[in-house]
Design a protein around this motif. Structure first.
Motif, mmCIF file in Angstrom:
data_model
loop_
_atom_site.group_PDB
_atom_site.id
_atom_site.type_symbol
_atom_site.label_atom_id
_atom_site.label_comp_id
_atom_site.label_asym_id
_atom_site.label_seq_id
_atom_site.Cartn_x
_atom_site.Cartn_y
_atom_site.Cartn_z
ATOM 1 N N LEU A 56 0.833 -1.210 0.000
ATOM 2 C CA LEU A 56 0.000 0.000 0.000
ATOM 3 C C LEU A 56 0.866 1.258 0.000
ATOM 4 O O LEU A 56 0.545 2.246 -0.679
ATOM 5 C CB LEU A 56 -0.961 -0.008 1.187
ATOM 6 C CG LEU A 56 -2.011 -1.123 1.195
ATOM 7 C CD1 LEU A 56 -2.929 -0.969 2.392
ATOM 8 C CD2 LEU A 56 -2.799 -1.172 -0.105
ATOM 9 N N ARG A 93 -7.375 5.691 -8.378
ATOM 10 C CA ARG A 93 -7.941 4.721 -7.444
ATOM 11 C C ARG A 93 -7.592 3.306 -7.888
ATOM 12 O O ARG A 93 -7.769 2.973 -9.046
ATOM 13 C CB ARG A 93 -9.450 4.887 -7.368
ATOM 14 C CG ARG A 93 -9.859 6.255 -6.866
ATOM 15 C CD ARG A 93 -11.346 6.436 -6.931
ATOM 16 N NE ARG A 93 -12.038 5.585 -5.985
ATOM 17 C CZ ARG A 93 -12.256 5.902 -4.715
ATOM 18 N NH1 ARG A 93 -11.817 7.037 -4.243
ATOM 19 N NH2 ARG A 93 -12.908 5.085 -3.926
ATOM 20 N N TRP A 121 -10.491 -5.328 1.956
ATOM 21 C CA TRP A 121 -9.744 -4.123 1.620
ATOM 22 C C TRP A 121 -10.620 -3.260 0.724
ATOM 23 O O TRP A 121 -11.580 -3.734 0.125
ATOM 24 C CB TRP A 121 -8.388 -4.430 0.980
ATOM 25 C CG TRP A 121 -8.420 -4.866 -0.455
ATOM 26 C CD1 TRP A 121 -8.615 -6.132 -0.909
ATOM 27 C CD2 TRP A 121 -8.269 -4.040 -1.613
ATOM 28 N NE1 TRP A 121 -8.580 -6.145 -2.282
ATOM 29 C CE2 TRP A 121 -8.374 -4.876 -2.745
ATOM 30 C CE3 TRP A 121 -8.044 -2.680 -1.803
ATOM 31 C CZ2 TRP A 121 -8.265 -4.389 -4.039
ATOM 32 C CZ3 TRP A 121 -7.934 -2.200 -3.103
ATOM 33 C CH2 TRP A 121 -8.044 -3.049 -4.195
ATOM 34 N N VAL A 123 -11.199 1.220 -0.775
ATOM 35 C CA VAL A 123 -10.741 2.590 -0.962
ATOM 36 C C VAL A 123 -11.850 3.523 -0.507
ATOM 37 O O VAL A 123 -13.022 3.299 -0.827
ATOM 38 C CB VAL A 123 -10.427 2.878 -2.446
ATOM 39 C CG1 VAL A 123 -9.877 4.280 -2.624
ATOM 40 C CG2 VAL A 123 -9.476 1.848 -3.015
ATOM 41 N N LYS A 130 -7.259 10.025 -1.196
ATOM 42 C CA LYS A 130 -7.953 8.777 -0.907
ATOM 43 C C LYS A 130 -7.215 8.022 0.192
ATOM 44 O O LYS A 130 -6.054 8.296 0.478
ATOM 45 C CB LYS A 130 -8.026 7.910 -2.162
ATOM 46 C CG LYS A 130 -6.652 7.417 -2.608
ATOM 47 C CD LYS A 130 -6.730 6.608 -3.867
ATOM 48 C CE LYS A 130 -5.361 6.281 -4.427
ATOM 49 N NZ LYS A 130 -4.508 7.424 -4.723
ATOM 50 N N VAL A 132 -6.520 3.973 1.090
ATOM 51 C CA VAL A 132 -6.645 2.554 0.762
ATOM 52 C C VAL A 132 -6.453 1.814 2.083
ATOM 53 O O VAL A 132 -5.476 2.036 2.793
ATOM 54 C CB VAL A 132 -5.601 2.107 -0.286
ATOM 55 C CG1 VAL A 132 -5.819 0.644 -0.647
ATOM 56 C CG2 VAL A 132 -5.687 2.986 -1.534
#
Length: 158
Positions: A56, A93, A121, A123, A130, A132
């Motif tokens: 990530l 994204r 998981w 977003v 954003k 995540v």
């Protein structure tokens, strides 16, 4: 009122520079923090956490970077361990591609690893950018973090 004591969540959060070195630092900080929370070094769960954070954070640096803006790593240990990596680029994204391995030269497998290692998981939007996030369930009983009165201060790691 329930006679059982409510489980308290403990949290770690750190702003990190949006560089490759920053992505590596995020992984190292996550590794150190979960050890402080009582997760044994090198166990399967610890390896999963550090892999998810590494992937990530790498995405935040490589695809979510806005010059002059940091990304943040936040981990919350509750009934599950929630990992959040936030960057400033909301228009990039990550897409969910279950059952399909991307065939990208030099990379593209990070979210496949996250998909495999995390229970959930996704977003979420933030302003700017954003977040995540990924959630992992500790396979045994929840580790017992040290008391907040023992001088544990995540800010000391900055």
């Amino acid at each position: 009122m329930n006679s059982e004591m409510a489980t308290l969540d403990v949290e770690f959060e750190q702003q990190i520079s949006s560089t490759r070195r920053g992505a590596r630092l995020a992984r190292l900080l996550a590794e150190q923090q979960i050890q402080e929370w009582g997760v044994p070094y090198g166990c399967e769960f610890a390896d999963a956490v550090t892999t998810v954070v590494a992937e990530l954070a790498a995405n935040a640096v490589l695809r979510g970077r806005v010059p002059g803006r940091d990304f943040s790593l936040r981990m919350v240990l509750g009934d599950v361990l929630r990992i959040e990596v936030s960057d400033a680029k909301g228009e990039r994204r990550p897409a969910r591609q279950p059952d399909l391995l991307p065939h990208v030269a030099g990379g593209g497998y990070g979210l496949v690893l996250v998909e495999e290692l995390a229970d959930e998981w996704g977003v979420t939007d933030r302003n700017p950018g954003k977040t995540v996030w990924a959630e992992l369930t500790w396979p045994g009983s929840r580790p017992t973090p040290p008391s907040p009165n023992m001088g544990q201060n995540p800010a000391r790691l900055s």
